[in-house]
Design a protein around this motif. Sequence first.
Motif, short mmCIF file in Angstrom:
data_model
loop_
_atom_site.label_atom_id
_atom_site.label_comp_id
_atom_site.label_asym_id
_atom_site.label_seq_id
_atom_site.Cartn_x
_atom_site.Cartn_y
_atom_site.Cartn_z
N ARG A 101 0.96 -1.37 -0.03
CA ARG A 101 -0.14 -0.06 -0.02
C ARG A 101 0.88 1.26 0.10
NH1 ARG A 101 -5.38 1.02 0.91
NH2 ARG A 101 -5.66 2.92 1.98
N LEU A 102 0.70 2.27 -1.05
CA LEU A 102 1.62 3.28 -1.03
C LEU A 102 0.73 4.53 -1.05
CD1 LEU A 102 4.56 2.26 -3.95
CD2 LEU A 102 4.71 2.65 -1.44
N SER A 103 1.31 5.54 -0.76
CA SER A 103 0.80 6.74 -0.70
C SER A 103 1.99 7.92 -1.06
CB SER A 103 0.19 7.23 0.79
OG SER A 103 -0.72 6.04 1.02
N VAL A 104 1.36 8.94 -1.04
CA VAL A 104 2.24 10.06 -1.53
C VAL A 104 2.37 11.27 -0.49
CG1 VAL A 104 2.56 12.03 -3.22
CG2 VAL A 104 2.04 9.46 -3.80
N LEU A 105 3.34 11.81 0.04
CA LEU A 105 3.37 12.89 0.88
C LEU A 105 4.02 14.04 -0.05
CD1 LEU A 105 3.44 14.29 3.82
CD2 LEU A 105 5.86 13.70 3.85
N ALA A 126 12.16 -2.34 -5.36
CA ALA A 126 12.62 -3.39 -4.70
C ALA A 126 13.07 -2.68 -3.31
CB ALA A 126 14.05 -3.91 -5.29
N THR A 127 13.67 -1.47 -3.21
CA THR A 127 13.89 -0.69 -1.99
C THR A 127 12.68 -0.68 -1.19
OG1 THR A 127 16.02 0.27 -3.18
CG2 THR A 127 14.83 1.17 -1.02
N LEU A 128 11.57 -0.23 -1.63
CA LEU A 128 10.43 0.17 -1.08
C LEU A 128 9.91 -1.09 -0.31
CD1 LEU A 128 8.53 2.26 -3.61
CD2 LEU A 128 9.41 2.98 -1.34
N ARG A 129 10.10 -2.21 -1.05
CA ARG A 129 9.72 -3.78 -0.37
C ARG A 129 10.42 -4.05 0.65
NH1 ARG A 129 5.60 -5.27 -3.62
NH2 ARG A 129 5.57 -5.41 -5.85
N ARG A 130 11.77 -3.90 0.50
CA ARG A 130 12.90 -4.18 1.62
C ARG A 130 12.50 -3.21 2.93
NH1 ARG A 130 16.42 -4.49 -2.54
NH2 ARG A 130 17.30 -2.27 -2.22
N GLU A 155 1.64 0.52 5.51
CA GLU A 155 1.60 1.33 4.54
C GLU A 155 3.03 2.21 4.20
OE1 GLU A 155 -1.18 5.22 3.21
OE2 GLU A 155 -2.05 3.57 4.64
N LEU A 156 3.35 2.56 3.20
CA LEU A 156 4.39 3.44 2.90
C LEU A 156 3.97 4.76 2.52
CD1 LEU A 156 7.45 1.21 1.62
CD2 LEU A 156 6.69 1.71 4.14
N ILE A 157 4.49 5.69 2.87
CA ILE A 157 4.08 7.04 2.44
C ILE A 157 5.38 7.64 1.79
CG2 ILE A 157 4.16 8.41 4.72
CD1 ILE A 157 1.74 9.95 3.23
N MET A 158 5.40 8.24 0.50
CA MET A 158 6.80 8.51 -0.22
C MET A 158 6.61 10.01 -0.34
SD MET A 158 6.66 5.91 -3.24
CE MET A 158 5.23 6.74 -3.88
N THR A 198 4.25 1.12 -12.85
CA THR A 198 4.70 -0.18 -13.95
C THR A 198 5.42 -1.27 -13.42
OG1 THR A 198 4.60 1.95 -15.79
CG2 THR A 198 6.02 -0.07 -16.24
N ALA A 199 6.16 -0.66 -12.51
CA ALA A 199 7.38 -1.50 -11.94
C ALA A 199 6.42 -2.66 -10.89
CB ALA A 199 8.42 -1.29 -11.20
N GLY A 200 5.21 -2.41 -10.80
CA GLY A 200 4.52 -3.36 -9.87
C GLY A 200 4.46 -2.84 -8.24
N ALA A 201 5.00 -1.76 -8.00
CA ALA A 201 5.15 -1.30 -6.79
C ALA A 201 3.72 -1.41 -5.66
CB ALA A 201 5.60 0.00 -6.61
#
Length: 331
Positions: free
Chosen positions: A2-6, A289-293, A302-305, A323-326
């Motif tokens: 689950r990805l979000s944006v800051l 890959a970095t986000l998953r690790r 959840e990660l907020i980027m 596109t990378a499947g994040a």
Amino acid sequence: MRLSVLDLAPIHPGETAAQSLAGSVELAQAAERLGFARVWYAEHHNMATIASSATSVLIAHVAAHTSTIRLGAGGVMLPNHSPLVIAEQFGTLAELHPGRIDLGLGRAPGTDQRTWAALRRDIRASEQFPQDVVELRGYLAGASVVPGITAVPGHGTRVPLTILGSSLFGAQLAAALGLPYAFASHFAPDALHQAVAVYRERFQPSEQLEAPYVIAGINAVVADTREDAEAMHRDAIRARVRGILLRDSPVAQQVGDDELDALARSPQAAGIMKMAQHTAMGTGDAATATLRRFQVGADADELIMAVHGQTSQRVRALELLETAGALGDAA
């Protein structure tokens, strides 16, 4: 994952605040189109490089130009405000955009003491943060803890709250109140693992949340090539050096890249470099890959980027990650 944006609503050199805010709309529209979970805006004051000071106003503007994505504060610095006023502001947003509004709450002033005085707040207001959160939650739940006072709009909207923090204090408060916890590891990474562990261990279920929920912040510098991402990362470091070390300098905007790079290598910039410890950098595949690790290591739901770059570069970063499947299931 689950990805979000800051969105820090950056004002780049040569750019106006109006251009920055238009970029925030474009970024949120891209995040909505691509399937990101939410976009949050952080409250800062008296900073020439950030346009998100009036958080609720910015959320209202972006919400009017999007349709489905959740929008919120990441966060409102509650010591700067009356809980009743924040309940009314975010209650209004919730009435205008049902089911789309979040409210993250921070204890820090989001500025320096001189600016805090200009905000007309008592410097001791941070000491009342837990009580202010309880008061605010009461207004939004329609169960005011202040006799005779009702937030209109706001009453009964139950805008979901999240406690923001970078220390054990926020983790303990979020756990005690049964609220989600968002850790500011995109700029204050040191206590991340300890704070998350304390939060999960001490969590008490609430009406809003039955089980602990952790959001972890991370920087993202994503481009079509590794070389482009590295160049963008250098620009992001320069912007932080300019905004923090040269904040009070009347010639801050005239300092060149070579001078900024030299400052970044100086002992005075060690803390600034530490801020970028957690950064997903490179192509879409490498950053994913970095986000998953990072998600696994942080034990985050959840990660907020904090996505860096010009507006077009930030939009492209979201496209590359999608596109990378994040946005798919974490490995």
